[in-house]
Design a protein around this motif. Sequence first.
Motif, PDB file in Angstrom:
ATOM      1  N   THR B 110    -102.966  90.698  58.962  1.00 55.47           N
ATOM      2  CA  THR B 110    -104.173  91.469  59.267  1.00 55.47           C
ATOM      3  C   THR B 110    -105.253  90.523  59.738  1.00 55.47           C
ATOM      4  N   GLN B 111    -106.229  91.048  60.425  1.00 57.19           N
ATOM      5  CA  GLN B 111    -107.286  90.207  60.963  1.00 57.19           C
ATOM      6  C   GLN B 111    -107.953  89.405  59.843  1.00 57.19           C
ATOM      7  N   ASP B 112    -108.100  90.060  58.689  1.00 61.77           N
ATOM      8  CA  ASP B 112    -108.711  89.375  57.541  1.00 61.77           C
ATOM      9  C   ASP B 112    -107.936  88.126  57.162  1.00 61.77           C
ATOM     10  N   ARG B 113    -106.613  88.295  57.076  1.00 63.46           N
ATOM     11  CA  ARG B 113    -105.776  87.156  56.654  1.00 63.46           C
ATOM     12  C   ARG B 113    -105.831  86.045  57.696  1.00 63.46           C
ATOM     13  N   ILE B 114    -105.819  86.437  58.963  1.00 66.24           N
ATOM     14  CA  ILE B 114    -105.902  85.427  60.023  1.00 66.24           C
ATOM     15  C   ILE B 114    -107.179  84.638  59.853  1.00 66.24           C
ATOM     16  N   ASN B 118    -107.631  80.709  59.166  1.00 72.30           N
ATOM     17  CA  ASN B 118    -108.409  79.925  60.123  1.00 72.30           C
ATOM     18  C   ASN B 118    -109.520  79.159  59.424  1.00 72.30           C
ATOM     19  N   VAL B 119    -110.183  79.850  58.502  1.00 74.68           N
ATOM     20  CA  VAL B 119    -111.275  79.209  57.776  1.00 74.68           C
ATOM     21  C   VAL B 119    -110.737  78.022  56.963  1.00 74.68           C
ATOM     22  N   GLN B 120    -109.620  78.269  56.292  1.00 82.19           N
ATOM     23  CA  GLN B 120    -109.029  77.180  55.495  1.00 82.19           C
ATOM     24  C   GLN B 120    -108.734  75.950  56.337  1.00 82.19           C
ATOM     25  N   ILE B 121    -108.122  76.199  57.501  1.00 79.25           N
ATOM     26  CA  ILE B 121    -107.756  75.068  58.359  1.00 79.25           C
ATOM     27  C   ILE B 121    -109.001  74.365  58.859  1.00 79.25           C
ATOM     28  N   GLN B 122    -109.971  75.183  59.283  1.00 79.69           N
ATOM     29  CA  GLN B 122    -111.192  74.597  59.800  1.00 79.69           C
ATOM     30  C   GLN B 122    -111.885  73.753  58.733  1.00 79.69           C
ATOM     31  N   ARG B 123    -111.885  74.264  57.500  1.00 80.78           N
ATOM     32  CA  ARG B 123    -112.541  73.548  56.420  1.00 80.78           C
ATOM     33  C   ARG B 123    -111.854  72.199  56.186  1.00 80.78           C
ATOM     34  N   GLU B 128    -114.774  66.103  54.358  1.00 83.08           N
ATOM     35  CA  GLU B 128    -114.826  64.649  54.201  1.00 83.08           C
ATOM     36  C   GLU B 128    -114.028  64.231  52.980  1.00 83.08           C
ATOM     37  N   ALA B 129    -114.110  65.057  51.929  1.00 85.13           N
ATOM     38  CA  ALA B 129    -113.467  64.693  50.672  1.00 85.13           C
ATOM     39  C   ALA B 129    -111.955  64.765  50.806  1.00 85.13           C
ATOM     40  N   GLY B 130    -111.279  63.957  50.023  1.00 80.14           N
ATOM     41  CA  GLY B 130    -109.822  63.937  50.108  1.00 80.14           C
ATOM     42  C   GLY B 130    -109.206  65.101  49.362  1.00 80.14           C
ATOM     43  N   THR B 131    -108.083  65.564  49.852  1.00 84.67           N
ATOM     44  CA  THR B 131    -107.293  66.533  49.099  1.00 84.67           C
ATOM     45  C   THR B 131    -105.830  66.200  49.312  1.00 84.67           C
ATOM     46  N   THR B 132    -104.990  66.896  48.618  1.00 79.48           N
ATOM     47  CA  THR B 132    -103.563  66.703  48.843  1.00 79.48           C
ATOM     48  C   THR B 132    -103.026  67.754  49.795  1.00 79.48           C
ATOM     49  N   VAL B 133    -103.914  68.656  50.273  1.00 83.43           N
ATOM     50  CA  VAL B 133    -103.482  69.738  51.162  1.00 83.43           C
ATOM     51  C   VAL B 133    -103.407  69.222  52.593  1.00 83.43           C
ATOM     52  N   THR B 134    -102.424  69.723  53.355  1.00 87.18           N
ATOM     53  CA  THR B 134    -102.320  69.346  54.763  1.00 87.18           C
ATOM     54  C   THR B 134    -102.383  70.609  55.617  1.00 87.18           C
ATOM     55  N   ILE B 135    -102.690  70.414  56.882  1.00 84.98           N
ATOM     56  CA  ILE B 135    -102.694  71.561  57.794  1.00 84.98           C
ATOM     57  C   ILE B 135    -101.319  72.199  57.817  1.00 84.98           C
ATOM     58  N   GLY B 136    -100.292  71.323  57.847  1.00 88.45           N
ATOM     59  CA  GLY B 136     -98.919  71.829  57.857  1.00 88.45           C
ATOM     60  C   GLY B 136     -98.661  72.755  56.688  1.00 88.45           C
ATOM     61  N   GLY B 137     -99.200  72.400  55.529  1.00 89.10           N
ATOM     62  CA  GLY B 137     -98.984  73.216  54.336  1.00 89.10           C
ATOM     63  C   GLY B 137     -99.606  74.593  54.482  1.00 89.10           C
ATOM     64  N   ILE B 138    -100.832  74.655  55.006  1.00 89.06           N
ATOM     65  CA  ILE B 138    -101.504  75.942  55.188  1.00 89.06           C
ATOM     66  C   ILE B 138    -100.747  76.795  56.197  1.00 89.06           C
ATOM     67  N   VAL B 139    -100.334  76.125  57.303  1.00 88.80           N
ATOM     68  CA  VAL B 139     -99.608  76.854  58.350  1.00 88.80           C
ATOM     69  C   VAL B 139     -98.311  77.414  57.783  1.00 88.80           C
ATOM     70  N   ARG B 140     -97.639  76.617  56.967  1.00 93.03           N
ATOM     71  CA  ARG B 140     -96.377  77.081  56.407  1.00 93.03           C
ATOM     72  C   ARG B 140     -96.600  78.355  55.575  1.00 93.03           C
ATOM     73  N   ARG B 141     -97.713  78.327  54.816  1.00 96.38           N
ATOM     74  CA  ARG B 141     -97.995  79.511  53.988  1.00 96.38           C
ATOM     75  C   ARG B 141     -98.303  80.723  54.861  1.00 96.38           C
ATOM     76  N   ALA B 142     -99.098  80.495  55.914  1.00 95.41           N
ATOM     77  CA  ALA B 142     -99.452  81.612  56.815  1.00 95.41           C
ATOM     78  C   ALA B 142     -98.194  82.191  57.433  1.00 95.41           C
ATOM     79  N   ILE B 143     -97.305  81.313  57.892  1.00 97.41           N
ATOM     80  CA  ILE B 143     -96.095  81.797  58.548  1.00 97.41           C
ATOM     81  C   ILE B 143     -95.221  82.548  57.551  1.00 97.41           C
ATOM     82  N   LEU B 195    -103.896  79.247  65.884  1.00 95.59           N
ATOM     83  CA  LEU B 195    -104.276  78.243  64.899  1.00 95.59           C
ATOM     84  C   LEU B 195    -103.428  78.376  63.634  1.00 95.59           C
ATOM     85  N   CYS B 196    -103.221  79.628  63.169  1.00 94.78           N
ATOM     86  CA  CYS B 196    -102.425  79.743  61.943  1.00 94.78           C
ATOM     87  C   CYS B 196    -100.931  79.609  62.214  1.00 94.78           C
TER      88      CYS B 196
END
Lengths: 81, 887
Positions: B110-114, B118-123, B128-143, B195-196
């Motif tokens: 749904t548009q909301d989920r997209i 998108n917001v997550q990836i953009q953030r 600046e702060a470090g995390t253990t999350v990667t773009i690949g990880g977010i994309v994998r979840r979206a897919i 993007l997602c």
Amino acid sequence: MDNNIFWLNKLVPKHVLLDDSEIEKRLKPLQIEKKQLPKILLKDPALKALDQEAKPGDVVEIHRFDDHAGTNLAYRLVVEE
Amino acid sequence: MREMIPKKIARIDFALMGPKEIRKLSATKVITADTYDDDGFPIPMGLMDLHMGVIEPGLRCKTSGRKMDEDPGHFGHIDLAMPVIHAGYSKTMKDVLNATHPSSGRIMLTQDRIEHYNVQIQRLIDSEAGTTVTIGGIVRRAIREAVKSKTCPHCGEEKIKVTLDKPTTFREEGRKLTPKEIRSRMEKIPDSDLLCLGFNPKITRPENMILTVLSVPPVPMRPSITLESGERSEDDLTHKLVDVLRINQRLRENRDAGAPQLIVEDLWELLQYHITTYFDNQTAGIPTARHRSGRPLKTIVQRLKGKEGRFRSNLSGKRVNFSARTVITPDPYLSINQVGVPELAARELTVPVRINIHNLAFMRNLIKENFDPSDPEQYIPGINYMIRPDGRRVKLTDENWEFNHERLEPGFIVERHLMDGDIVLFNRQPSLHRMSMMAHEVRIMKGKTFRINLCVCPPYNADFDGDEMNLHVVQSEEARAEARILMRVQEHIRSPRFGGAVIGAIHDHITGMFLLTHGEASYDIDQTVRILSRVEYKKDLPKPEYPKAKGGPRWSGRQIFSVLLPDDMNLKYDASVAVSLALTPEENAELDLTVEIVNGQMIRGPVDGHSISAFKGKILEEISRLNGSNAARDFIDKVTRLAVGALMETGCTTGIDDADVPKEALLQISDAQDVAVKEVDKLVNAYNKGKLQPRPGRSVEETLEVEVMGVLGRVRDKSGEIAGTHLGMDNFAVIMARSGARGSMLNLSQMAGSIGQQAVRGERISRGYEQRTLSHFNKGDLGADAKGFVRSSYKKGLTPTEYFFHSMGGREGLVDTAVRTSRSGYMQRRLVNALEDLRVKYDGTVRNTANTVVQFKYGEDSIDPTKSKFGDAIDIDRLIEDAKGGK
């Protein structure tokens, strides 16, 4: 902190949440920013066992002890995941 | 050389190239599968088109106009008749196909989920702060979420699952999807949804995973070679491209002529095969493309991948100039800091030297000596090249040297041959630790081998059975300074692994020092002077210990050795010989087996392994820790020389007769063995009758084995003891074993007495025939002889069955080492890759190249282990002793 059984195990080092002024005091001599610290996950059992609630962006000071090196301080940045 | 403008690379994006980019990059379109015409000239628009670079001297590139070695070449392209899938992206393509709906072309969220994703990836991008999350990880979840939804929220239709038949066939409910269809589906996905799906629409789009244009690599990347017969042999990549072009041509013709669908499809699949193997000839699920000879073709992935691939073989590691390799041989008269370099190698290896007013005359003389030697016998370094201030290199020859000799002036650089005192790096593979590559000072020598001091063999793990080593001449002033300060052998005497010496006296040095100093050994004035002359002792002789001896005054070996000790040294410890005898302290003292040093004078005890060897030597440890690396190097060098001197006076030899023991002793041993074997039989009988009491936690069988091993182990020790009592200190083999030079008393007792039980996997030998080890024994025989007990000694010789058992044990040892090396090698590689970028910063923290902190204090205690005493920063016992006034 003392009443939680979690901390009684001698292999669990003491964790202390630092407030902002303390963080600055600790990081300044190292000439680093928060993001250069090693990380600790928010879901880490040690953070859950703390009296105060940690949030992402906090820094914990870890008091380790070993017979050879004595007490030793380490710092970790709390991250969500 | 052209001046380059230095620029900092801010970032690199990796992305897929679309047909537009490939065409833009292309210098020419390739249409013919042919390479050269009959005259051997590249065919225009062929695979060797001159627009793509030149590989023949004399020709010029038609794109850049440059000559052979100046031009890296230019890409070309092939227009594919039909689109083809890039096999490397088939997994991503499957994800994209399943996450989107073909009719709406939208990701099934749904548009909301997209927005949410998108917001997550953009953030993440902005954060600046470090995390253990990667773009690949977010994309994998979206897919994953999109794939799960049954209907498309945008068009409301149900979705049909696409399956992938590896590597390149996509099916929808059994029906094959053509690459063309897939491409059009991907083109339909709007930028806003990309993007997602893991694509940045500003850089690339998913349809680029389907190839419509194939990039052709430059000719210099796939040069053809001319064989001696004059025949041309093309590179594997060119071969593959020829295949692609041929099929592409046939496909186009057939399609345009309106050939039956079946034929077109077959050709299309064949084109797909050729392109897939062009990228990766080891794609799972399809046959490998082969050369006419049957050799598999080496295509793009094969060029890059693995140990012999471009990365590990040419980028992480390279072949270098200014290096030499030859056989090593020993030379005890070299310092541990030195390496003997043969003249032949020295004349080939050069050091660049900038000419100034101070070295001008010297260098001029070197040029002169090189071409007009005053003494042809003597090695004088020469000069191969001079580099003028304008950067031109001039090779010095017989013709031009006199002219250039005059022209040499400050500001020139000359490449001078190696000479005594130059610093070089010396290395033996496998380079397992930092002591595998150390800096040495050059000593030019006759002969054709590299010469090293024997004490540096252990850190290199070198011996002289044909080992070869590599030598590198460092070329810059900084490198020389670093090598000298950080890498010189003397700086590595103490190991960072455990805080003790790893370089120390070995083998003959220990025997020699023992023979020099043990017991009442003394030397007359001639001998004393001869021995001391080897260490360049220039002071007065010490007062002789036995001034009134017959035939003139005599000096004790301990006095001679004390010459090497610092004046303030005070030590007391047990000698190696004493420990191995296992006597009480009083007995040791009586037998003169305790070493005592008072104010730098050795007053008691022999010098052996516990004094001067690596790892164990107390004196070496003391000197290297307290007096610094210079003193330690000097000590080791002099011990080497002194030991050689001592051996020249006494001599030392060992042979088969050193394992001789009297007949009575042999009888005693065989009696002891008979008793033990009977005892074993008793145990076996008890077991067979079921009377053996199992030990706690063990089965009866295990108990029997343990008991038997115990009994047989004890006889081995006992026969060793019996043999040992007859092997006294008049025996050189015993001297070597007890002083810690080489071998052990166990080795000797196995030679003289009995070899003992053989084991495979830590148990008595039990494999072979059914219920027995060899057909010489009865089934179920559990006795000593049937299970690998070897009564004989090496000297006596083994019986055939004993020999067989012994070989089984020996084989296990060999297999173990083979397995261990390969496994630990891979483990080491992984560790090194993980740790290679760590370093200790000046503030004492350990950080990686991203400058994040790994340890807040090096080792959590900031202690340099090389300067510690076996890991401890302070030798507290010693400090207390000193405070109490010492002894």
